[in-house]
Scaffold this motif. Sequence first.
Motif, PDB file in Angstrom:
ATOM      1  N   PHE A  35       0.842  -1.197   0.000  1.00 26.91           N
ATOM      2  CA  PHE A  35       0.000   0.000   0.000  1.00 26.91           C
ATOM      3  C   PHE A  35       0.875   1.244   0.000  1.00 26.91           C
ATOM      4  N   ASP A  36       0.234   2.391  -0.247  1.00 32.01           N
ATOM      5  CA  ASP A  36       0.943   3.661  -0.428  1.00 32.01           C
ATOM      6  C   ASP A  36       0.634   4.612   0.716  1.00 32.01           C
ATOM      7  N   ILE A  37       1.623   5.425   1.094  1.00 31.21           N
ATOM      8  CA  ILE A  37       1.379   6.406   2.151  1.00 31.21           C
ATOM      9  C   ILE A  37       1.678   7.826   1.672  1.00 31.21           C
ATOM     10  N   ILE A 104       2.009 -10.915   8.402  1.00 23.02           N
ATOM     11  CA  ILE A 104       1.886 -10.527   6.999  1.00 23.02           C
ATOM     12  C   ILE A 104       2.949  -9.475   6.680  1.00 23.02           C
ATOM     13  N   LEU A 105       3.688  -9.699   5.599  1.00 23.52           N
ATOM     14  CA  LEU A 105       4.688  -8.732   5.173  1.00 23.52           C
ATOM     15  C   LEU A 105       3.983  -7.513   4.577  1.00 23.52           C
ATOM     16  N   LEU A 106       4.321  -6.343   5.082  1.00 26.47           N
ATOM     17  CA  LEU A 106       3.734  -5.109   4.580  1.00 26.47           C
ATOM     18  C   LEU A 106       4.763  -4.335   3.775  1.00 26.47           C
ATOM     19  N   ASN A 107       4.464  -4.137   2.497  1.00 26.24           N
ATOM     20  CA  ASN A 107       5.287  -3.287   1.647  1.00 26.24           C
ATOM     21  C   ASN A 107       4.666  -1.889   1.668  1.00 26.24           C
ATOM     22  N   ILE A 108       5.343  -0.967   2.338  1.00 30.71           N
ATOM     23  CA  ILE A 108       4.842   0.398   2.465  1.00 30.71           C
ATOM     24  C   ILE A 108       5.573   1.268   1.452  1.00 30.71           C
ATOM     25  N   GLU A 109       4.821   1.765   0.474  1.00 27.26           N
ATOM     26  CA  GLU A 109       5.426   2.612  -0.555  1.00 27.26           C
ATOM     27  C   GLU A 109       5.262   4.088  -0.206  1.00 27.26           C
ATOM     28  N   ILE A 110       6.370   4.798  -0.118  1.00 29.03           N
ATOM     29  CA  ILE A 110       6.344   6.241   0.101  1.00 29.03           C
ATOM     30  C   ILE A 110       5.997   6.906  -1.220  1.00 29.03           C
ATOM     31  N   LYS A 111       4.858   7.615  -1.243  1.00 24.66           N
ATOM     32  CA  LYS A 111       4.317   8.130  -2.496  1.00 24.66           C
ATOM     33  C   LYS A 111       4.720   9.578  -2.714  1.00 24.66           C
ATOM     34  N   ASN A 112       6.005   9.846  -2.840  1.00 23.30           N
ATOM     35  CA  ASN A 112       6.472  11.176  -3.217  1.00 23.30           C
ATOM     36  C   ASN A 112       6.321  11.380  -4.723  1.00 23.30           C
ATOM     37  N   ILE A 113       6.393  12.624  -5.136  1.00 23.77           N
ATOM     38  CA  ILE A 113       6.349  13.063  -6.543  1.00 23.77           C
ATOM     39  C   ILE A 113       4.937  12.855  -7.128  1.00 23.77           C
ATOM     40  N   PRO A 114       4.230  13.888  -7.574  1.00 23.68           N
ATOM     41  CA  PRO A 114       4.773  15.236  -7.760  1.00 23.68           C
ATOM     42  C   PRO A 114       4.895  16.053  -6.475  1.00 23.68           C
ATOM     43  N   VAL A 115       4.312  15.547  -5.387  1.00 19.77           N
ATOM     44  CA  VAL A 115       4.468  16.216  -4.097  1.00 19.77           C
ATOM     45  C   VAL A 115       5.643  15.587  -3.366  1.00 19.77           C
ATOM     46  N   LEU A 138       8.714  -3.843   4.570  1.00 19.21           N
ATOM     47  CA  LEU A 138       9.574  -3.490   3.445  1.00 19.21           C
ATOM     48  C   LEU A 138       9.163  -2.094   2.984  1.00 19.21           C
ATOM     49  N   ILE A 139      10.112  -1.177   2.947  1.00 23.48           N
ATOM     50  CA  ILE A 139       9.825   0.195   2.541  1.00 23.48           C
ATOM     51  C   ILE A 139      10.285   0.380   1.096  1.00 23.48           C
ATOM     52  N   SER A 140       9.376   0.829   0.237  1.00 14.63           N
ATOM     53  CA  SER A 140       9.733   1.011  -1.163  1.00 14.63           C
ATOM     54  C   SER A 140       9.351   2.409  -1.630  1.00 14.63           C
ATOM     55  N   SER A 141       9.945   2.817  -2.752  1.00 16.81           N
ATOM     56  CA  SER A 141       9.603   4.106  -3.351  1.00 16.81           C
ATOM     57  C   SER A 141      10.254   4.231  -4.722  1.00 16.81           C
ATOM     58  N   PHE A 142       9.592   4.988  -5.601  1.00 13.68           N
ATOM     59  CA  PHE A 142      10.238   5.432  -6.836  1.00 13.68           C
ATOM     60  C   PHE A 142      11.195   6.578  -6.535  1.00 13.68           C
TER      61      PHE A 142
END
Length: 239
Positions: A35-37, A104-115, A138-142
């Motif tokens: 999910f995205d934050i 449960i493994l949680l993949n937390i996506e940091i939703k930067n850009i355009p903000v 697991l922390i992920s991001s573009f």
Amino acid sequence: MTLNFAHRGSLTEAPENTLPAFQKAIAHGAKAIEFDIQLTKDNYLVVCHDHKLTRFNPWTNKRITDLTLSELKQIDIGSSFNENYTGITVPTLDEVLELCPKNILLNIEIKNIPVIYKGIEEQLIHCLSKYNRFENILISSFDHVALKNVQEIAPTLPLGMLFYYRILNPWDYATKSGLNIASIHPNNVYTDRQLIEHCHNKGYQVYPFTVNKKERFNELVAYGVDGVFSNNPEIFSHE
């Protein structure tokens, strides 16, 4: 055995990134959820993919960053999916952490850009600490700078490096970044056996997004993929 992620929960059965969507994924036996934050105007962490809620509520044109949590909680994002979900709102990260079991493994996506959410990394680590949720995270991001910021605060947290477009030798880029990268998350469109093998040789797991067709999933498994992000319960509950 593959570790597949329910992408934004079970979004074909309930509004994406909402508590009902996560409940559906858990009921299917998902071992991992993505999910995205983002951050509200008053610095609350909320779970949402889009920077605006217009896709879910056409009367809403403001960005999440321009709304307080109280204002955000007044916006219905469920009825556009199905009238049975009327009144469903964007959840806080606290609510999601309280709902999802620790196994449960949680993949937390940091939703930067355009903000660019200044301080979102500190807020995230504080929230995880509050719930003692440093395992199976697991922390992920573009935004790879955001990953660097996370590592500086919590060096032991595994990081997932997201790539939308093809770049030359992403496995080398990840290695040279100096980050604690556990996994590479490429667009499944260009994921092939060679990419997977190169990443594995560097010690990275590979989780392509977003894989919804069983034929493509089976092909990637044959290539040696470690798992995928999927909207399809037949895939994200598959072992």
